[in-house]
Write an enzyme that holds these catalytic residues in place. Structure first.
Site, PDB file in Angstrom:
ATOM      1  N   TYR A 130       0.808  -1.231   0.000  1.00  0.00           N
ATOM      2  CA  TYR A 130       0.000   0.000   0.000  1.00  0.00           C
ATOM      3  C   TYR A 130       0.841   1.280   0.000  1.00  0.00           C
ATOM      4  O   TYR A 130       2.035   1.244   0.100  1.00  0.00           O
ATOM      5  CB  TYR A 130      -1.084  -0.007   1.069  1.00  0.00           C
ATOM      6  N   GLU A 131       0.136   2.373  -0.198  1.00  0.00           N
ATOM      7  CA  GLU A 131       0.762   3.708  -0.325  1.00  0.00           C
ATOM      8  C   GLU A 131       1.758   3.727  -1.489  1.00  0.00           C
ATOM      9  O   GLU A 131       2.831   4.329  -1.425  1.00  0.00           O
ATOM     10  CB  GLU A 131       1.450   4.097   0.991  1.00  0.00           C
ATOM     11  N   GLY A 132       1.354   3.083  -2.594  1.00  0.00           N
ATOM     12  CA  GLY A 132       2.248   2.948  -3.762  1.00  0.00           C
ATOM     13  C   GLY A 132       3.086   1.700  -3.600  1.00  0.00           C
ATOM     14  O   GLY A 132       3.942   1.643  -2.714  1.00  0.00           O
ATOM     15  N   GLN A 162       7.410   2.685  -6.229  1.00  0.00           N
ATOM     16  CA  GLN A 162       8.464   3.463  -5.560  1.00  0.00           C
ATOM     17  C   GLN A 162       9.768   3.377  -6.359  1.00  0.00           C
ATOM     18  O   GLN A 162      10.487   4.364  -6.521  1.00  0.00           O
ATOM     19  CB  GLN A 162       8.729   2.943  -4.138  1.00  0.00           C
TER      20      GLN A 162
END
Lengths: 601, 601
Positions: A442-444, A449
């Site tokens: 999650y969160e990319g 990244q």
């Protein structure tokens, strides 16, 4: 066996030496940050984590959240823990005092987050997201919006969520369909939001009296793709004239997911506008929603990196306790002795040393990056702010991806140290392994990244940010190599070699980026691994230099400091060698990756 | 999305080229092994796996086993699947035709096992253990014992278990307390067994009409440690005069464990002799139980390595299917096109290529090692048997540990390819990740395997076995480098470098072993990782040479063979570089590992 106590000594050391707390405290914005205050904060945070949050971690995993009649019931103890978090003002640390914040550096807030995530990752997600929503509002909200929402979020009376993902729009936010139609019949700047959002963490719960959803949606007349996205404040209960939760908004939780881990964090499918449209209020400019979201992304990604760190610390503490207690087989260096604690066995010791070195490297890296976040916001000098902003943006994908991958690795080693007991849920080691597995997603995702690092971050300013970082690493490895201390000298030698290959791989990638983006993308992940491995070694090297200096100055904390130096050398000789392998892959692995056609799989 | 189909083409190729099936079939013992027969076996095995075992994998995980009133209830469908397994005679493949076996090579039996574990790891454990028990009995049983038990095990009418672990005796079997007292009142060679055993896989269930427990215990008058251990046959129901299950023996399942994975495999706490002592019959010689156990260990450890392979194949198939279907973002090489399937994105492709290359390397390594097992048993020439035995013993810890660690890695990549969906249990990817995590733990932890390789196996015969292997690898890398095919040439170059560092690290370790066992033990795990990485690349290199030869001979399977060559090169350029890093750690990492004192953690 499954206790947690905040590693206050290493946290304080990393704040001082990796983040440079005394320099931070010298900034005008942080006048109030006294050393005693920091110690008091860490101690109290550690107490909350070990006494309130840690004891409900395993029961929360076992019992999970229950969804019934549109309501999420949290596991036992979560309401009391949330109330205690709010009463202690813990969410408010890094925010504007004008709205009830404490005006402290994010660096300290992130150290406190570490203790939440280590103690109870499921629980830690609600203040993490509330802080993210508050950050967004503080940066982009109108005065009215701040008056209505910001104080409530900062206190924790209301909680916050981020609503990005839809079934067809995960990594590709441009595919978002949720719509926002201007609703002139209502207040100015009011919109009607309709659509479905998935994977909404703490999308529904009753820990707080209201939930403020930050929702990405598009207006029908806007351009397609990400350029047509706007950001909306969509509260669960519409604030009444006194600012209290009033009428229920047209949004609801449809279901919650059955997940591998973080069972006590409700992951919600949210439906907006089943009954004509949820009222939402534009946050920031129309069609600039993604840009707005990006202002909080460095913070949120760093926070997820901190979850990787937290879970690693927790897994390490548990494995260490087990290794000290579990008796099995004689020690090789004491063949006449009786059966020994397994910490005495070299292979177990390697696992523990790997867990320790990775965890401390993550901590230094996270705190260092948080220090850059504070400087980028609060340095009085614009050039200094820009420099820190560039470093922050460079380090953020590394802190997120490298620390979360290492979090899974350390949690897995923790299972292994327990042998058969590690596979039994009652032991608790397996929960850390399960919980940790969400962080690379999650969160990319970590793939996203890596692409961010290897393309956007590397190409910006002709690669100046990476060059400056490599120069800083060089300064560290040279200082280490100049030391008369043989541990430091060896650490510096290994770090110098790793920095050299990072430099070479960076050159190769920068050259490839302009000519063949697919090739660059094919080695983005090994580049991020290389980068993170070297950055972790660099941070431990910086800490080793600081430890040596403190020892030379006659510190009475000799055992802790000597262990820091040994840990840096362990990392240099046992983990840094991976850098050369990753560099070879970056420089020679792309073609054979792309050579496999779709039909070859 | 969560289907499984046996990868028949690669299985057959690996049997032919990695295991050398035609040479095996030329051995007098395996006269009956015709190519058509092998294809028919694989096809039928694949059908059983995909149609019977795979569909009950996810429901079995969800529902788990239930323990009630001393009885284990299996999830729905397991009884029917077991009955079908027995009816097909699948357990009998590698056993003595005199007792109903089919006299086929273990190599083929292990390929069949792959399909069980891939389809349903929990289910696969019961025939795995029954085959292990049958192997033990076939090697050490008296004629009477074989008459009573062997046929029943080979048919699957009765199932088998291994009872080693006790709460205080995990890796250290010398600490076993279970006792065996000679019981003269009963039949000759009868003993009364008392004690508690834990982690007993399929210790209780009703799939088969009887369970034959193979129990390690000690007689009160025997020497302490492992030298006082004997092996006993302890049936759940004592066979009556007709050889049918008769009176219930004095043993029971006390409880089953709640585990991270393999929920449909009952892991039992067993209690023997609550009522005076369970009747047990000495298998093999008194006080030679551990030696007896070791005869089946190569087989059992290889089987667990096969579980690592199986779960990797399953995770790969699922991730690949998702990557072909899931549409997200445009492809970098088609910026004007619409959103693409994620298999088109280079970073996802890297993950899939890594999963594919590791899985095929594991398969080649497992089948190769199984081929050595068959040669060690069945080569007519004693020198050939000895040579294969040495190779088998060298490769077994590598096949077990490297393949099971890679199994977890591939399962984790499978979760990652799914993004957020990977964390949702319904998807199924998370189950593979959870199930896979037991493999590095049981049948000797991977740390124990590494110590076995780096100490016992390396020092035997002055290291001749390792030297011979390295010479074989050299022959392969040189043949590859001589090829006019640029893919083979590049593969050979990378393999040559990896073989060189394996050689150097082996020298270092051999020299250290005699002087400082602790130091050697401290780098045993990186040595095993190095060894496995190189061995995997070697096997893929051998397969690439064979694929090239088939292509040159005009094979009509060009796409499959070309993909084998590309996969070998992918492995060589993207995975083999780790070998150099591991070698550096072997040669320089021990001191800093041991430098951390107990109090430094």
């Amino acid at each position: 066996m499954n206790d947690y106590s905040a590693p206050l000594a290493d946290m304080r050391f990393a704040l001082d030496e990796a983040a440079g707390l005394s320099d931070l405290a010298a900034l005008p914005a942080f006048e109030s940050v006294e050393p005693d205050l920091v110690d008091a904060i860490l101690q109290e945070a550690g107490k909350l984590a070990s006494e309130v949050l840690a004891p409900i971690n395993q029961p929360g995993d076992r019992d999970g959240c229950v969804f019934e009649n549109g309501v999420v019931r949290m596991p036992a103890g979560f309401q009391a823990a949330y109330d205690e978090l709010v009463a202690g003002g813990w969410i408010s640390l890094p925010f504007d005092p004008a709205y009830g914040g404490q005006g402290l550096p994010w660096t300290i807030a992130m150290a406190v987050q570490e203790t939440w995530h280590a103690a109870n990752m499921s629980f830690g997600l609600t203040p993490l997201l509330t802080q993210g929503a508050a950050e967004l509002l503080q940066a982009h909200g109108t005065a009215d919006q701040k008056d209505t929402y910001l104080g409530k979020l900062i206190s924790g009376a209301w909680s916050g969520t981020m609503n990005l993902t839809e079934p067809q729009a995960g990594s590709d936010l441009g595919a978002i369909k949720a719509s926002a139609r201007r609703d002139d019949a209502n207040a100015s700047e009011a919109y009607r939001i309709t659509g479905q959002k998935i994977f909404i963490t703490y999308g529904e719960h009753e820990l707080a009296e209201n939930i403020v959803h930050m929702v990405l949606a598009r207006s029908p007349e806007g351009p397609p793709g990400t350029k047509g996205l706007s950001l909306f404040i969509v509260p669960k209960f519409l604030p009444d004239e006194n600012g209290n939760p009033g009428r229920r908004n047209d949004l609801r939780c449809v279901s919650i997911e059955n997940k591998l881990g973080i069972h006590a964090s409700p992951t919600c499918v949210m439906s907006y506008g089943d009954d004509g449209g949820a009222l939402g209020y534009l946050l920031g400019e129309e069609n600039r929603g993604l840009a707005g979201m990006f202002t909080m992304m460095n913070n949120a990604r760093l926070a997820v990196g901190t979850q990787g760190l937290g879970i690693a610390e927790r897994a390490y503490q548990q494995a260490l306790a087990y290794a000290r207690e579990r008796i099995q087989s004689r020690a090789l260096d004491d063949p006449e002795g009786g059966p020994a604690a397994i910490i005495r066995h070299p292979d177990v010791r390697r696992n523990l040393a790997t867990m320790k070195a990775l965890t401390e490297a993550m901590r230094a890296l996270i705190y260092y990056t948080a220090g850059q976040l504070d400087r980028a916001k609060s340095a009085p000098d614009e050039a200094a702010r820009d420099q820190s902003q560039a470093r922050l943006e460079l380090m953020t994908p590394v802190a997120k991806a490298w620390c979360t991958d290492r979090g899974v690795e350390v949690a897995s080693l923790g299972v292994q140290v327990h042998g058969g007991m590690g596979f039994i849920e009652e032991t608790g080691a397996a929960q850390h392994f399960r919980d940790s597995r969400i962080n690379p997603i999650y969160e990319g995702t970590n793939g996203i990244q890596a692409l961010d690092l290897a393309t956007r971050k590397l190409s910006r300013d002709g690669g100046a940010a990476v060059r400056e970082l490599i120069a800083d690493i060089k300064a560290t490895d040279e200082a280490l190599q100049r030391s008369p201390d043989s541990d430091l000298k060896a650490t510096g030698g290994a770090l110098g070699e790793a920095r050299f290959v990072l430099d070479a791989a960076t050159d190769w990638l920068a050259g490839t980026l302009t000519g063949d983006l697919s090739k660059a993308a094919a080695v983005a992940t090994p580049y991020l691994n290389l980068f993170g491995t070297v950055a972790g070694g660099w941070q431990l090297g910086r800490e080793a230099l600081a430890a040596r200096a403190r020892l030379d100055a006659g510190s009475d904390d000799a055992r802790f400091l000597a262990a820091k130096i040994k840990t840096a050398r362990f990392y240099a000789e046992n983990l840094l060698p991976q850098a050369a392998a990753e560099a070879v892959v970056v420089m020679t692995g792309a073609e054979s990756t792309l050579a496999l056609a779709d039909e070859d799989f």
